[in-house]
Design an enzyme around this catalytic site. Sequence first.
Site, short mmCIF file in Angstrom:
data_model
loop_
_atom_site.label_atom_id
_atom_site.label_comp_id
_atom_site.label_asym_id
_atom_site.label_seq_id
_atom_site.Cartn_x
_atom_site.Cartn_y
_atom_site.Cartn_z
N GLU A 1 -4.65 -22.23 -14.55
CA GLU A 1 -5.01 -23.60 -14.18
C GLU A 1 -3.74 -24.27 -13.65
O GLU A 1 -2.75 -24.41 -14.37
CB GLU A 1 -5.53 -24.35 -15.40
CG GLU A 1 -6.72 -23.69 -16.08
CD GLU A 1 -8.03 -23.94 -15.38
OE1 GLU A 1 -9.02 -23.23 -15.68
OE2 GLU A 1 -8.09 -24.85 -14.52
N GLU B 1 11.87 10.37 32.60
CA GLU B 1 11.27 11.39 33.47
C GLU B 1 11.95 11.25 34.82
O GLU B 1 11.84 10.23 35.48
CB GLU B 1 9.76 11.15 33.59
CG GLU B 1 9.01 11.11 32.26
CD GLU B 1 8.74 12.50 31.70
OE1 GLU B 1 8.96 13.49 32.46
OE2 GLU B 1 8.30 12.60 30.55
#
Length: 1093
Positions: free
Chosen positions: A507, A103
Amino acid sequence: MVFVLSGNLHGGTVVASYPFDDSASHMRGGFYSRSEDDNLFRFLAMVYSQNHPEMKTGHPNCPDTPHETFEDGITNGAQWYDVPGGMQDYNYLHGNCLEITLELSCCKYPPAQQLQKEWDLNRESLLAYMEKVHMGVHGFVNDSVSGAALSNVSIMVAGISHNLTTAKYGDYHRLLLPGTYNITAAAPGYMSVTVNGVHVTEDKATQLNFTLSPKVDEASGDIPLTTTSVPPVVPPVHQPFQPKEFRHHSYADMDVFLHNLASEFPSIAHLHSIGRSKENRELYVMVISDNPTVHELGEPEFKYVANMHGNEVVGRELLLHLIEYLCRNYGTDLEVTQLVNSTRIHIMPSMNPDGYEVAMEGDVRGYKGRNNSNNYDLNRNFPDQFVTITDPIQPETIAVMNWVKSIPFVLSANLHGGSLVVNYPFDDDEEGVSHYSKSPDDQVFQQVARAFSQENPLMHSGHPCEDLYPEEYFKDGITNGAKWYTVPGGMQDWNYVNTNCFEVTIELGCVKYPWAKDLPKYWEQNGRALLEFIHQVLKELLLTLLLEITGGCWYLGLTPSLPPPTGKFAVYKPVRTYATVTKDRAETVDFRLTQSDLSSSNQFPGSPQPTQSPSEKELGSLIKKLSSDQGLEQLVKSTDTGNSIRYRRPKEWSDILNSLKLNFPQITKLHSLGWSVEFRSILALEISNKPAEAEPSEPKIRFVAGIHGNAPVGTELLLEFATFLCINYGKNYAITKLINETRIFIVPSVNPDGREQASEQQCSSAQGLTNANGIDLDRNFLGHEPQPETKAMMDFILNRTFTLSVALDGGALIVAYPYNKPVQTVENEGTLKYLASVYAKNHPKMHLGDTGCSNNAGNIPGGVIRAAEKQSHMGSMKDFSMDSGHCPEITVYTGCCLFPPVDQLVSLWSENKKSLLSMLVEVHKGVRGVVRDRSGKPVVGASIVLNRRMKVFTSEGGYFHVLLAPGSYNIEVIADGYQQQRRKVVVSPYKAANSVVIEFDLDNNIFGLPREFVVASAAASMTALVMTACIIWCVCAAKSNSQKDGFHRLRQHRDIYDDEIRLNTMGSKKLLLANEFQDESESEEETLYANKI
């Protein structure tokens, strides 16, 4: 055309704006939307602004917005205001190009005569910005065999989750800040190459070329695209990040671990809770994907769940390490990157956190901690297809069922311990006996089970636990559940029967709760298998169901040579097709269903589409920013640690503080201050960037809670505050800077014994107020034999030079400042009252003064009161801190209820978070400095007197820091042997402390007279004294010679000698006569005289 750097020029104000321009929340402004290259974007924006005479001031002074300011002339786009669909964000995300928005002037269409001025203002900025296109890394990527340029190769920088791709000729240019980087080039069909330690400077881009080797075709053994005899280049072997710290994570440790990773990798990791355990612990799930908060069409959902049995802990630790492995390798490791980009991975480390907390390390095959806190086995608690489960469904079970039903999971594994095998459905049958219970998808289950077991050689051998279970054998390391033993109410069967999810139970080891030293081997055995199992979700058949009025995505697990799929939905006409399924990847089969006549007037409603989603500053600049009206508010909004606060017992406090020390060792140090009467630890957590080093110039702030055990809110707030600070360190600029410049000490509880006695929801009960000896510790700092808790705090206060202390208590909604003792005047009352008011004004209710507490005496202006006016007594901690510790202390009463219900803790944290942060800002205000002599030697113990009333002393290194209310102050600095120094300072409520350097000269006054006069007088006196002494010596010498002559005359001229004697006093006469008769030289001389005769 491939752009590298860009600037988008606008008008309307004067500032450089950088991505992102919007955020997922689309707040109108004030939300900092950070990109992966945030530091680079800030640098580029600063290059432009600092070369622009007006922009760099940060004050555009535009007529429409006269009060708008931008620090250093730059801003994050979304923090300024939200702009969806902006060009700069598009360039960054989709164009390999970094773009900022500039800007240039307040006036959008200025008069022509002003253009020359605008050119003069922007010329240097434009040139300097363009020059930055030459920084970073650039080069080419080629095929190692043909030498051909390779386009669309991903260039990945470790630690920055934003990649770019090579252009048509294999060229790339990656902008980077100066530093050292690990950079990877990866492309489908090629071996990825990583170059470590690439050094980048600011002045010139570093050239880095890559040569990629094609992957060998496993079927033919040939290298595809071989057109020349150029020998292939063997690339460096990429080594992914591997977990390094193996330990058992308590619930508190796990909590911090997960929040830290989620905060560190927000673009791919999302942490949430699916519910709470019986003991109110969060059931955490970490989602890892390139878009973790959204279910994406065609992307499969996968999950891991562990620690269902609280004493089976290997899965819990492996999943925590898997989360870290995926996060830290994303963007650098091709496998991980592709896996995360193509799958939404959900990881739940602990389904039974309550059971874990009571389980014991070293448990091989026991049961302590297996069940939840209601003593129910969660893997026997799900609705079963064959038998009726009569046990009440537990909160953990309900949470998981709701979670699984809300997400279309495709594949899942439930991680257990006690053996080494993959177990697949069904887990039971109608008869309730152990034999093979086949599911309709038995072949699919066997395939995915083997995919895991084959990557674990010990598991695949089938004889995993010979010492414990010598008779146990599992072919290929897999088994049907019911064939092993029946499990009615199991989770894996419920998933398969009631949802679209295929789940197996894994497991992971023979020992349920192994010793921590053994954990690395479990990762070595199972890390690869965990990844390979996730890959299976991408090797199943993908069915995309395309409806005329709505869309849906389905995954179906199939193995080769199974019957073809049929698509059927509501009252749509069924469609049958044939598909060939391979083992390497998922096949896509699209269905287009048409409604039957029966449904033409009853269309299925469309499902809702889910919404998809600054260089280091000087401390003074940060303090100024955070002291503004919105500074702290913005900081609070941009940081969060979640909403999982609950009441915890003293044992858990220790766990939390230890977990912070373990997870953030570079910024934390845990101090043991002492023990309570019942031998509970009183701990202090120090948070600083250099906790192991003495930094006397930094202010020290102390946060203390729990002096009364029946008011535990302060303890929970401080534990949350400590976690908040640690997790945001290195991620949030303001928090990082405050920690780097402050030494923060947090004491969660002074009275742990009292806390153990207190009861929840007792708003006014005195139970737990005192310690185990029945002593109110806040009346024990003076005039009594100190209790062990009091002694610990007294030593802590005296052994460190604190600048500020904040104590948290309960039973009111006010801030009290010293003194509790009934004194008439308080010399620095203005400052004490000011500090209290800062806390109160940042609290949404406290500053109103009308607290509504039944125990408050009417309206308290500003929510601030002198402690003696609330309750006058002797021996308080704040009075001791003031008088003996020379440190101001305020007491914050967090709420009317001493022990409010747990569901109020979140709002209490929200109410106090900003106020607690304000204290970290205030401790950097006032006046600070150093006192030394001309040689630079620090003067310790010098008195700093402010406005001839308030006095502080310099500490180690000659440093001092005193907090003051805003205003003008005269400073007198006094030290023995030095000239008194004076300064005048102005303290601002918006600025960091004035820094004063005092250099002492030696004191020139002696006895009130100038040093030069005293020295000259002393010299003259000494000269006169010496001269007098000389005269006296000469006179005495002359007399001595006369006396010797007299001895001779005594025998020759006795009459003359007698005349001389009469002239002397009687004493002298006696002395001379004595000397006459005792002189030894007389006899010798007389003998000599006689001899001569």
